[in-house]
Design a protein around this motif. Structure first.
Motif, PDB file in Angstrom:
ATOM      1  N   LEU A  18       4.695 -15.511   2.018  1.00 46.58           N
ATOM      2  CA  LEU A  18       6.213 -15.348   2.340  1.00 46.58           C
ATOM      3  C   LEU A  18       7.002 -16.617   2.544  1.00 46.58           C
ATOM      4  CD1 LEU A  18       6.273 -12.036   4.356  1.00 46.58           C
ATOM      5  CD2 LEU A  18       6.885 -12.193   2.051  1.00 46.58           C
ATOM      6  N   PHE A  19       8.200 -16.883   2.197  1.00 51.10           N
ATOM      7  CA  PHE A  19       8.606 -18.164   2.328  1.00 51.10           C
ATOM      8  C   PHE A  19       9.851 -18.102   3.298  1.00 51.10           C
ATOM      9  CE2 PHE A  19       6.837 -18.284  -1.650  1.00 51.10           C
ATOM     10  CZ  PHE A  19       6.251 -19.417  -1.761  1.00 51.10           C
ATOM     11  N   ASP A  20      10.587 -19.006   4.057  1.00 55.65           N
ATOM     12  CA  ASP A  20      11.417 -19.176   4.906  1.00 55.65           C
ATOM     13  C   ASP A  20      12.609 -19.654   4.062  1.00 55.65           C
ATOM     14  OD1 ASP A  20      11.208 -21.691   4.681  1.00 55.65           O
ATOM     15  OD2 ASP A  20      10.459 -22.391   6.808  1.00 55.65           O
ATOM     16  N   ASP A  21      13.932 -19.712   4.827  1.00 58.41           N
ATOM     17  CA  ASP A  21      15.152 -20.224   3.951  1.00 58.41           C
ATOM     18  C   ASP A  21      14.851 -21.513   3.783  1.00 58.41           C
ATOM     19  OD1 ASP A  21      16.091 -17.706   4.953  1.00 58.41           O
ATOM     20  OD2 ASP A  21      17.193 -18.525   6.499  1.00 58.41           O
ATOM     21  N   ALA A  22      13.866 -22.514   4.120  1.00 66.13           N
ATOM     22  CA  ALA A  22      14.031 -23.971   3.522  1.00 66.13           C
ATOM     23  C   ALA A  22      13.140 -23.822   2.373  1.00 66.13           C
ATOM     24  CB  ALA A  22      13.396 -24.784   4.686  1.00 66.13           C
ATOM     25  N   GLY A  23      12.220 -22.806   2.130  1.00 66.49           N
ATOM     26  CA  GLY A  23      11.389 -22.654   1.126  1.00 66.49           C
ATOM     27  C   GLY A  23       9.879 -22.881   1.576  1.00 66.49           C
ATOM     28  N   GLN A  24       9.636 -22.891   2.898  1.00 68.53           N
ATOM     29  CA  GLN A  24       8.511 -23.392   3.230  1.00 68.53           C
ATOM     30  C   GLN A  24       7.535 -22.082   3.572  1.00 68.53           C
ATOM     31  OE1 GLN A  24       7.089 -26.304   3.998  1.00 68.53           O
ATOM     32  NE2 GLN A  24       9.089 -27.112   3.057  1.00 68.53           N
ATOM     33  N   ILE A  25       6.276 -21.950   3.145  1.00 71.21           N
ATOM     34  CA  ILE A  25       5.473 -20.887   3.173  1.00 71.21           C
ATOM     35  C   ILE A  25       5.156 -20.470   4.634  1.00 71.21           C
ATOM     36  CG2 ILE A  25       3.179 -19.770   2.945  1.00 71.21           C
ATOM     37  CD1 ILE A  25       2.965 -21.697   0.452  1.00 71.21           C
ATOM     38  N   THR A  26       5.587 -19.312   5.281  1.00 74.53           N
ATOM     39  CA  THR A  26       5.429 -18.870   6.435  1.00 74.53           C
ATOM     40  C   THR A  26       4.223 -17.860   6.675  1.00 74.53           C
ATOM     41  OG1 THR A  26       7.003 -17.117   6.074  1.00 74.53           O
ATOM     42  CG2 THR A  26       7.673 -19.377   6.829  1.00 74.53           C
ATOM     43  N   GLU A  27       4.174 -17.174   5.680  1.00 78.90           N
ATOM     44  CA  GLU A  27       2.964 -16.262   6.002  1.00 78.90           C
ATOM     45  C   GLU A  27       2.178 -16.011   4.592  1.00 78.90           C
ATOM     46  OE1 GLU A  27       2.965 -11.503   6.992  1.00 78.90           O
ATOM     47  OE2 GLU A  27       4.477 -12.871   7.797  1.00 78.90           O
ATOM     48  N   PHE A  28       0.849 -15.506   4.460  1.00 75.79           N
ATOM     49  CA  PHE A  28       0.119 -14.986   3.301  1.00 75.79           C
ATOM     50  C   PHE A  28      -0.147 -13.559   3.562  1.00 75.79           C
ATOM     51  CE2 PHE A  28      -0.679 -19.630   3.262  1.00 75.79           C
ATOM     52  CZ  PHE A  28      -0.875 -20.054   2.143  1.00 75.79           C
ATOM     53  N   GLN A  29       0.066 -13.180   2.401  1.00 73.41           N
ATOM     54  CA  GLN A  29      -0.286 -11.440   2.519  1.00 73.41           C
ATOM     55  C   GLN A  29      -1.229 -11.342   1.087  1.00 73.41           C
ATOM     56  OE1 GLN A  29       3.072  -8.999   2.138  1.00 73.41           O
ATOM     57  NE2 GLN A  29       3.560  -9.517   4.380  1.00 73.41           N
ATOM     58  N   ALA A  30      -2.498 -10.616   1.417  1.00 78.28           N
ATOM     59  CA  ALA A  30      -3.340 -10.416   0.279  1.00 78.28           C
ATOM     60  C   ALA A  30      -3.705  -9.038   0.417  1.00 78.28           C
ATOM     61  CB  ALA A  30      -4.571 -11.400   0.448  1.00 78.28           C
ATOM     62  N   VAL A  31      -4.085  -8.522  -0.884  1.00 83.26           N
ATOM     63  CA  VAL A  31      -4.600  -7.148  -0.914  1.00 83.26           C
ATOM     64  C   VAL A  31      -6.092  -7.399  -1.372  1.00 83.26           C
ATOM     65  CG1 VAL A  31      -4.541  -4.913  -2.205  1.00 83.26           C
ATOM     66  CG2 VAL A  31      -2.368  -5.977  -1.219  1.00 83.26           C
ATOM     67  N   MET A  32      -7.015  -6.863  -0.934  1.00 85.60           N
ATOM     68  CA  MET A  32      -8.417  -6.852  -1.252  1.00 85.60           C
ATOM     69  C   MET A  32      -8.993  -5.573  -1.308  1.00 85.60           C
ATOM     70  SD  MET A  32      -9.884 -10.144   0.717  1.00 85.60           S
ATOM     71  CE  MET A  32      -9.249 -10.059   2.155  1.00 85.60           C
ATOM     72  N   ARG A  33     -10.062  -5.382  -2.056  1.00 84.99           N
ATOM     73  CA  ARG A  33     -10.490  -4.287  -2.441  1.00 84.99           C
ATOM     74  C   ARG A  33     -12.154  -4.655  -2.567  1.00 84.99           C
ATOM     75  NH1 ARG A  33      -9.086  -0.481  -7.304  1.00 84.99           N
ATOM     76  NH2 ARG A  33      -8.513   0.898  -5.774  1.00 84.99           N
ATOM     77  N   ASP A  34     -12.923  -3.944  -1.656  1.00 86.02           N
ATOM     78  CA  ASP A  34     -14.352  -4.148  -1.696  1.00 86.02           C
ATOM     79  C   ASP A  34     -14.933  -3.395  -3.050  1.00 86.02           C
ATOM     80  OD1 ASP A  34     -16.983  -4.483  -1.450  1.00 86.02           O
ATOM     81  OD2 ASP A  34     -17.086  -3.242   0.650  1.00 86.02           O
ATOM     82  N   ILE A  35     -15.677  -4.322  -3.936  1.00 83.62           N
ATOM     83  CA  ILE A  35     -16.084  -3.686  -5.277  1.00 83.62           C
ATOM     84  C   ILE A  35     -17.496  -3.577  -5.401  1.00 83.62           C
ATOM     85  CG2 ILE A  35     -13.831  -4.216  -6.353  1.00 83.62           C
ATOM     86  CD1 ILE A  35     -15.486  -6.711  -7.945  1.00 83.62           C
ATOM     87  N   THR A  36     -17.999  -3.636  -4.190  1.00 81.99           N
ATOM     88  CA  THR A  36     -19.652  -3.880  -4.080  1.00 81.99           C
ATOM     89  C   THR A  36     -20.306  -2.487  -4.552  1.00 81.99           C
ATOM     90  OG1 THR A  36     -19.280  -5.138  -2.120  1.00 81.99           O
ATOM     91  CG2 THR A  36     -21.569  -4.043  -2.239  1.00 81.99           C
ATOM     92  N   ALA A  37     -19.704  -1.389  -4.298  1.00 82.97           N
ATOM     93  CA  ALA A  37     -20.368  -0.022  -4.684  1.00 82.97           C
ATOM     94  C   ALA A  37     -20.272  -0.008  -6.227  1.00 82.97           C
ATOM     95  CB  ALA A  37     -19.621   0.952  -4.279  1.00 82.97           C
ATOM     96  N   ARG A  38     -19.161  -0.422  -6.812  1.00 80.47           N
ATOM     97  CA  ARG A  38     -19.026  -0.516  -8.193  1.00 80.47           C
ATOM     98  C   ARG A  38     -19.964  -1.438  -9.014  1.00 80.47           C
ATOM     99  NH1 ARG A  38     -13.642  -2.759 -10.244  1.00 80.47           N
ATOM    100  NH2 ARG A  38     -14.572  -4.385 -11.138  1.00 80.47           N
ATOM    101  N   LYS A  39     -20.013  -2.630  -8.201  1.00 80.91           N
ATOM    102  CA  LYS A  39     -20.897  -3.514  -8.936  1.00 80.91           C
ATOM    103  C   LYS A  39     -22.656  -3.069  -8.889  1.00 80.91           C
ATOM    104  CE  LYS A  39     -18.545  -7.216  -9.991  1.00 80.91           C
ATOM    105  NZ  LYS A  39     -18.474  -7.717 -11.530  1.00 80.91           N
ATOM    106  N   GLU A  40     -22.799  -2.446  -7.734  1.00 79.25           N
ATOM    107  CA  GLU A  40     -24.035  -1.960  -7.650  1.00 79.25           C
ATOM    108  C   GLU A  40     -24.272  -0.753  -8.558  1.00 79.25           C
ATOM    109  OE1 GLU A  40     -24.313  -0.714  -3.469  1.00 79.25           O
ATOM    110  OE2 GLU A  40     -25.059  -2.778  -2.945  1.00 79.25           O
ATOM    111  N   SER A  41     -23.318  -0.005  -8.884  1.00 73.85           N
ATOM    112  CA  SER A  41     -23.490   1.280  -9.860  1.00 73.85           C
ATOM    113  C   SER A  41     -23.433   0.382 -11.091  1.00 73.85           C
ATOM    114  CB  SER A  41     -22.244   1.995  -9.803  1.00 73.85           C
ATOM    115  OG  SER A  41     -22.178   2.967 -10.579  1.00 73.85           O
ATOM    116  N   GLU A  42     -22.960  -0.457 -11.574  1.00 69.38           N
ATOM    117  CA  GLU A  42     -23.017  -1.211 -12.819  1.00 69.38           C
ATOM    118  C   GLU A  42     -24.251  -1.751 -13.044  1.00 69.38           C
ATOM    119  OE1 GLU A  42     -19.804  -4.032 -13.000  1.00 69.38           O
ATOM    120  OE2 GLU A  42     -18.281  -2.219 -13.118  1.00 69.38           O
TER     121      GLU A  42
END
Length: 187
Positions: A1-25
């Motif tokens: 997310l950016f503030d009014d000056a265009g500076q980064i103020t916060e990061f957001q991320a969505v992660m998913r654990d794919i360990t089970a899928r990799k093990e299944s493969e």
């Protein structure tokens, strides 16, 4: 997310654990790699998308030399037409397996007798055929040997029968001669 000056103020991320899928493969790959049956995955319109090591051994070809090529390239010309006809039979329900015997064509032109089972399925809206292949060379050799043994058995049985008939005739004539001989000459 950016503030009014265009500076980064916060990061957001969505992660998913794919360990089970990799093990299944990995488990699926281990199963396919250790199977005694050859497995070929065929995508429409008949091109090879995957092949396991057993199929590589049966057809004497490495996967990278046949991936993307028509599955019919693995058979002699007459058997390629038979496979095509067999694999595309109308009226079969999805998931139903169809079986036939064909000849696998090796790069050196040798024909190997194989048994083929074809099943159509859909994965993630992608239609495909799963082709299971088994080398039946040994079974065919045993069948030929069995037929030879059967023929030899019939021949020896016929010879024994004919020999018994000849022996019976000789014994019959011998008995007649003995009966006609005077009593003192019989000893």
């Amino acid at each position: 997310l950016f503030d009014d000056a265009g500076q980064i103020t916060e990061f957001q991320a969505v992660m998913r654990d794919i360990t089970a899928r990799k093990e299944s493969e990995e488990r699926l790959k281990a199963v396919l790699d250790t199977m005694m049956l050859g497995v070929i995955v065929v995508n429409p319109p008949g091109s090879i998308s995957s092949i396991n090591p057993a199929a590589e051994r049966i057809f004497s070809r490495k996967a990278d030399t046949i991936l993307g090529k028509p599955v019919t390239a693995l058979f002699s010309s007459s058997d390629a037409a038979l496979f095509q006809e067999h694999a595309s039979q109308p009226g079969h329900h999805r998931g139903e397996t169809r079986y036939c015997e064909l000849g696998a064509l090796t790069p050196d032109g040798k024909i190997i007798p194989i048994e083929v089972a074809v099943t159509e399925t859909t994965v993630s809206r992608l239609n495909m055929q799963i082709v299971l292949v088994r080398d039946i060379s040994e079974r065919k050799q045993l069948e030929v040997q069995s037929q030879k043994m059967e023929a030899i058995g019939r021949l020896t049985g016929g010879i024994a029968h004919d020999f018994r008939n000849l022996t019976q005739a000789i014994l019959g004539y011998t008995d007649l001669l003995i009966q006609r001989m005077p009593a003192r000459d019989a000893n």
